[in-house]
Design a protein around this motif. Structure first.
Motif, short mmCIF file in Angstrom:
data_model
loop_
_atom_site.label_atom_id
_atom_site.label_comp_id
_atom_site.label_asym_id
_atom_site.label_seq_id
_atom_site.Cartn_x
_atom_site.Cartn_y
_atom_site.Cartn_z
N ALA A 140 11.01 -4.47 -2.04
CA ALA A 140 10.52 -4.11 -0.71
C ALA A 140 10.58 -5.27 0.28
N THR A 141 10.03 -6.41 -0.08
CA THR A 141 9.98 -7.54 0.86
C THR A 141 11.37 -8.10 1.16
N PRO A 142 12.23 -8.36 0.14
CA PRO A 142 13.59 -8.82 0.47
C PRO A 142 14.35 -7.85 1.36
N LEU A 143 14.22 -6.55 1.12
CA LEU A 143 14.92 -5.57 1.94
C LEU A 143 14.38 -5.58 3.37
N ALA A 144 13.06 -5.61 3.52
CA ALA A 144 12.46 -5.62 4.85
C ALA A 144 12.86 -6.89 5.62
N ASN A 145 12.87 -8.03 4.93
CA ASN A 145 13.26 -9.28 5.58
C ASN A 145 14.73 -9.24 6.00
N LEU B 191 0.83 -1.20 0.00
CA LEU B 191 0.00 0.00 0.00
C LEU B 191 0.87 1.26 0.00
N GLY B 192 1.94 1.24 0.80
CA GLY B 192 2.83 2.40 0.85
C GLY B 192 3.47 2.69 -0.49
N ILE B 193 3.95 1.65 -1.17
CA ILE B 193 4.58 1.84 -2.48
C ILE B 193 3.53 2.19 -3.53
N GLY B 194 2.33 1.60 -3.41
CA GLY B 194 1.25 1.95 -4.32
C GLY B 194 0.87 3.42 -4.19
N LEU B 195 0.84 3.91 -2.96
CA LEU B 195 0.56 5.34 -2.74
C LEU B 195 1.65 6.21 -3.34
N ALA B 196 2.91 5.74 -3.24
CA ALA B 196 4.03 6.48 -3.83
C ALA B 196 3.84 6.61 -5.34
N LEU B 197 3.44 5.50 -5.98
CA LEU B 197 3.20 5.54 -7.43
C LEU B 197 2.04 6.46 -7.75
N GLY B 198 0.94 6.34 -7.00
CA GLY B 198 -0.22 7.18 -7.25
C GLY B 198 0.11 8.66 -7.10
N ILE C 106 7.10 4.79 -13.29
CA ILE C 106 6.48 3.47 -13.15
C ILE C 106 7.55 2.39 -13.00
N PHE C 107 8.62 2.47 -13.78
CA PHE C 107 9.69 1.47 -13.70
C PHE C 107 10.35 1.53 -12.32
N ALA C 108 10.65 2.74 -11.85
CA ALA C 108 11.33 2.89 -10.56
C ALA C 108 10.46 2.36 -9.42
N VAL C 109 9.16 2.67 -9.44
CA VAL C 109 8.27 2.18 -8.39
C VAL C 109 8.12 0.66 -8.49
N GLY C 110 8.15 0.12 -9.72
CA GLY C 110 8.12 -1.33 -9.89
C GLY C 110 9.33 -2.00 -9.24
N VAL C 111 10.50 -1.38 -9.38
CA VAL C 111 11.70 -1.90 -8.72
C VAL C 111 11.54 -1.84 -7.20
N MET C 112 10.96 -0.74 -6.69
CA MET C 112 10.70 -0.62 -5.26
C MET C 112 9.78 -1.74 -4.78
N MET C 113 8.73 -2.01 -5.54
CA MET C 113 7.77 -3.05 -5.17
C MET C 113 8.46 -4.41 -5.13
N PHE C 114 9.33 -4.68 -6.10
CA PHE C 114 10.03 -5.96 -6.18
C PHE C 114 11.03 -6.12 -5.03
#
Length: 268
Positions: A191-196, A52-59, A181-189
């Motif tokens: 996000a989970t590995p970085l958080a983990n 949701l946070g990254i989706g809001l960033a894209l929006g 869009i490409f940059a936010v797509g990289v963020m989405m990809f």
């Protein structure tokens, strides 16, 4: 310029490639904040908060791109303090006294980052005296709504910085949209590995909070008209991350030796 004509222009492709790299790099700051904040939520809400946070960033970025003329106007001064600060090498003030809306947004975002990072460091050093409510595992209790509100606030600051960077790189709106869009797509990809990774390595949390302190200070400096080259900032971050990676590898190797019953100084 028509889309087909844009696609046939090598200069446009070069601008797109450069802008994508810049947008991805600028997105690192946003991603670190989202990762740290989402890790404070219950496990079943963390992935949802990141998406949701990254989706809001894209929006936000796409909405701001649709208001590109208004965004460009944010750089116009809205008031001038009329103060004369310490002079630089050419006799001019070493910082700006005229402030635009962009400057005020950057300063507010920088102050928020400094406050948030300092608060998190205080909790990490002494959780019992941090004054924050803790959950059963000793982590700071954070509601989903509070996390999203904080993420949204920083998304706005980073989105404005991102769009102003895009405006400075190219005049073509489709190029800006594709890069964002490409940059936010990289963020989405990522996000989970970085958080983990941050969750598995507690020392990385302190390093990441140090990054946020530095980014907050840079945002405030930019708001006062003191330009800090981004290359210096990200080189320092990369060097610190490299040193921490070596520490993690050394620590894991010691743990494996201890598990195998080998003495600490053994090479086999």
């Amino acid at each position: 310029m028509p889309i087909l004509q844009l696609l046939s222009d090598p200069a446009v492709w070069a601008a797109l490639a450069t802008l994508i790299v810049l947008e991805v790099v600028l997105g690192i700051d946003n991603l670190i904040f989202i990762s740290i904040l989402s890790n404070k939520l219950p496990a079943n809400q963390q992935a949802k908060a990141r998406r949701l946070g990254i989706g809001l960033a894209l929006g936000l970025r796409l909405v701001l791109l649709s208001m590109i003329a208004w965004i460009a106007g944010l750089t116009q001064p809205v008031f001038d303090l009329g103060l004369v600060g310490p002079t630089g090498t050419h006799g001019a003030p070493s910082f700006e006294t005229a402030f635009s809306w962009r400057d005020l947004i950057l300063i507010a975002g920088g102050i928020f980052l400094l406050w948030k990072a300092t608060k998190e460091i205080h909790h990490s050093v002494d959780p019992e005296e941090s004054g924050e409510q803790l959950d059963k595992k000793g982590k700071v209790a954070l509601t989903f709504g509070s996390a999203i509100a904080q993420i949204l606030a920083l998304d706005l600051v980073f989105s404005i910085d991102s769009i102003l960077t895009a405006i400075g790189m190219t005049d073509h709106l489709p190029v800006m949209v594709v890069a964002v869009i490409f940059a936010v797509g990289v963020m989405m990809f990522a996000a989970t590995p970085l958080a983990n990774f941050i969750a598995r390595n507690p020392t990385v949390v302190m390093l990441a909070l140090g990054f946020l302190l530095m980014i907050g200070a840079v945002l405030i400096a930019e708001g006062f008209g003191v330009h800090v080259p981004k290359g210096y900032i990200y080189t320092a971050m990369a060097f610190s991350a490299g040193v921490e990676t070596l520490n993690i590898l050394a620590r894991r190797r010691r743990e494996k030796r201890a598990a195998a019953g080998q003495p600490p100084g053994s090479d086999h």
